[in-house]
Design a protein around this motif. Structure first.
Motif, mmCIF file in Angstrom:
data_model
loop_
_atom_site.group_PDB
_atom_site.id
_atom_site.type_symbol
_atom_site.label_atom_id
_atom_site.label_comp_id
_atom_site.label_asym_id
_atom_site.label_seq_id
_atom_site.Cartn_x
_atom_site.Cartn_y
_atom_site.Cartn_z
ATOM 1 N N ASP A 1 -8.664 -2.468 -4.883
ATOM 2 C CA ASP A 1 -8.079 -4.117 -5.326
ATOM 3 C C ASP A 1 -9.567 -4.234 -6.325
ATOM 4 O O ASP A 1 -8.494 -5.197 -7.568
ATOM 5 C CB ASP A 1 -8.573 -5.522 -4.490
ATOM 6 C CG ASP A 1 -8.257 -6.573 -4.768
ATOM 7 O OD1 ASP A 1 -7.348 -6.818 -4.655
ATOM 8 O OD2 ASP A 1 -8.922 -7.245 -4.796
ATOM 9 N N VAL B 1 -9.274 -0.825 0.653
ATOM 10 C CA VAL B 1 -8.008 -1.431 -0.595
ATOM 11 C C VAL B 1 -8.978 -2.552 -1.026
ATOM 12 O O VAL B 1 -8.679 -2.626 -2.325
ATOM 13 C CB VAL B 1 -7.511 -2.542 0.877
ATOM 14 C CG1 VAL B 1 -7.059 -3.391 0.276
ATOM 15 C CG2 VAL B 1 -6.221 -1.430 1.612
ATOM 16 N N PHE C 1 1.286 -1.217 -0.333
ATOM 17 C CA PHE C 1 0.163 0.051 0.107
ATOM 18 C C PHE C 1 1.070 0.984 -0.077
ATOM 19 O O PHE C 1 1.761 1.488 1.123
ATOM 20 C CB PHE C 1 -0.845 0.073 1.421
ATOM 21 C CG PHE C 1 -1.530 -1.154 1.555
ATOM 22 C CD1 PHE C 1 -2.493 -1.863 0.774
ATOM 23 C CD2 PHE C 1 -1.232 -2.115 2.829
ATOM 24 C CE1 PHE C 1 -3.497 -3.052 0.873
ATOM 25 C CE2 PHE C 1 -2.320 -2.702 3.254
ATOM 26 C CZ PHE C 1 -2.601 -3.715 2.221
#
Length: 370
Positions: free
Chosen positions: A365, A361, A192
């Motif tokens: 994704d 996230v 990240f």
């Protein structure tokens, strides 16, 4: 009742009440005589003794008690005094700053498991090396502090890496384009990265929206120095003409302070800038979330206990204002508290930040997978 009976009057008065859940609601007042009939009403409906309602008259002293307040007890309460000489009435309101239950589920006390799921996150072999999150928003909203807070959680101690400006500052502390990778104390570098940029200021100040758009598309190189009036051009040496998927932004994170969102209006210069950036991100298919900071500054219940975040009416109201002003769905807005004065980690602070990060996230994704 004799001819000397006085007309009813209040010697002391009832007042508005703001009570917590399960706290007793108590109205007390005093009349000028005990020779009267007392009527209590809620929203025009008469109240009687029973269940959670207790009405008391002891001489001139009058009271109404409602035990263990619930959301349904909110409303306008009226007391009327009546005898042969006339009537007197007055009203007061009851409000509860909390809903009866959390309106959004969060795993309080389970920050370790959420943290572990992020530590174990793996990108597809065909995808980028990392997920890139771009933080943008007004000066003082807490962009750099979010990076510091996330890094602190994974380092197991409060860290200051991305230097942050004071929340009262009206000038951006960040002047250059800087990428921060999150490092875990046990796992090492996590996939990240956070792009920290100059804050949005007045119409003629702060980062230029064209530069934010260039960052979204991956055209700006590391350590580029922002210029409020002159955005990056294709002729500039800092211009990346052939960005890879790693260079591009995979999730746009708008950072707004709950403490100032009520000052923003739809025609606000900063909101216009943020909406312009959002529209461009939408055109690129980039997902967007909002991290709403400083939740502890707008609600005493939350300041006392962060567990009250999703039962606080004030916080939900701030989120609704944010949603209406910026045009972001409620399920993409996440209230958080950054580390800025603490020297030790707190599990509730971690829970809010990690749950927000986990959703961001997931959105990022999905974007890179497609």
């Amino acid at each position: 009742m004799g001819s000397s009976l006085p007309k009813p009057e209040f010697q002391s008065h009832i007042c508005d009440k703001k009570v917590k859940r399960e706290e007793d609601i108590v109205f007390r007042c005093e009349a000028n005589t005990d020779q009267l009939e007392v009527i209590w009403e809620k929203n025009g409906q008469r109240l009687y003794d029973g269940d959670r309602v207790s009405i008391s008259k002891s001489g001139k002293d009058l009271s109404l008690t409602i035990s263990k307040a619930k959301e349904e007890d909110e409303g306008k309460y009226t007391i009327t005094l009546r005898n042969d000489k006339g009537t007197a009435s007055e009203s007061a309101s009851v409000s509860l700053p909390q809903f009866d239950r959390d309106w959004r589920t969060i795993n309080w006390g389970k920050s370790v498991s959420v943290k572990k799921s992020l530590q174990e996150y793996k990108l597809s072999g065909q995808g980028p090396k990392h997920l890139r999150f771009l933080l943008h928003g007004p000066v003082g909203a807490g962009k750099s502090s979010i990076i510091n807070s996330i890094n602190s959680i994974f380092q197991d101690q409060v860290k200051v890496g991305a230097l942050a400006a004071a929340t009262s500052s009206d000038l951006s502390f960040t002047k250059v384009y800087k990428t921060w990778q999150i490092k875990d104390k046990q796992m090492g570098l996590l996939p990240f990265v956070f792009s920290d940029i100059m804050g949005l200021e007045k119409l003629d100040g702060g980062i230029h929206t064209d530069d934010i758009i260039s960052i979204l598309e991956g055209h700006i190189q590391e350590n580029y120095k922002f210029n409020s009036t002159s955005p990056l051009s294709k002729e500039d040496t800092s211009y990346n003409s052939s960005p890879t998927l790693d260079d591009k932004v995979h999730c746009l994170v708008s950072v707004l302070s709950a403490n100032t969102i009520h000052l923003r209006e739809e025609n606000d210069d900063l909101m216009k800038k943020m909406r312009d950036v959002r529209e461009h991100a939408s055109g690129l298919g980039i997902p967007q979330v909002v991290f709403m900071t400083h939740v502890d500054l707008v609600c005493p219940l939350v300041k006392d206990n962060l567990n009250n975040t999703y039962s606080s009416k004030s916080i939900k109201n701030k989120m609704e204002v944010c949603s209406n002003t910026l045009g972001v769905p409620m399920n993409c807005i996440f209230p958080v508290k950054n580390y800025h004065e603490e020297i030790h980690l707190n599990d509730n602070v971690n829970c809010l930040i990690l749950n927000a990060l986990k959703q961001a996230v997931a959105f990022a994704d999905d974007y890179v997978s497609n």
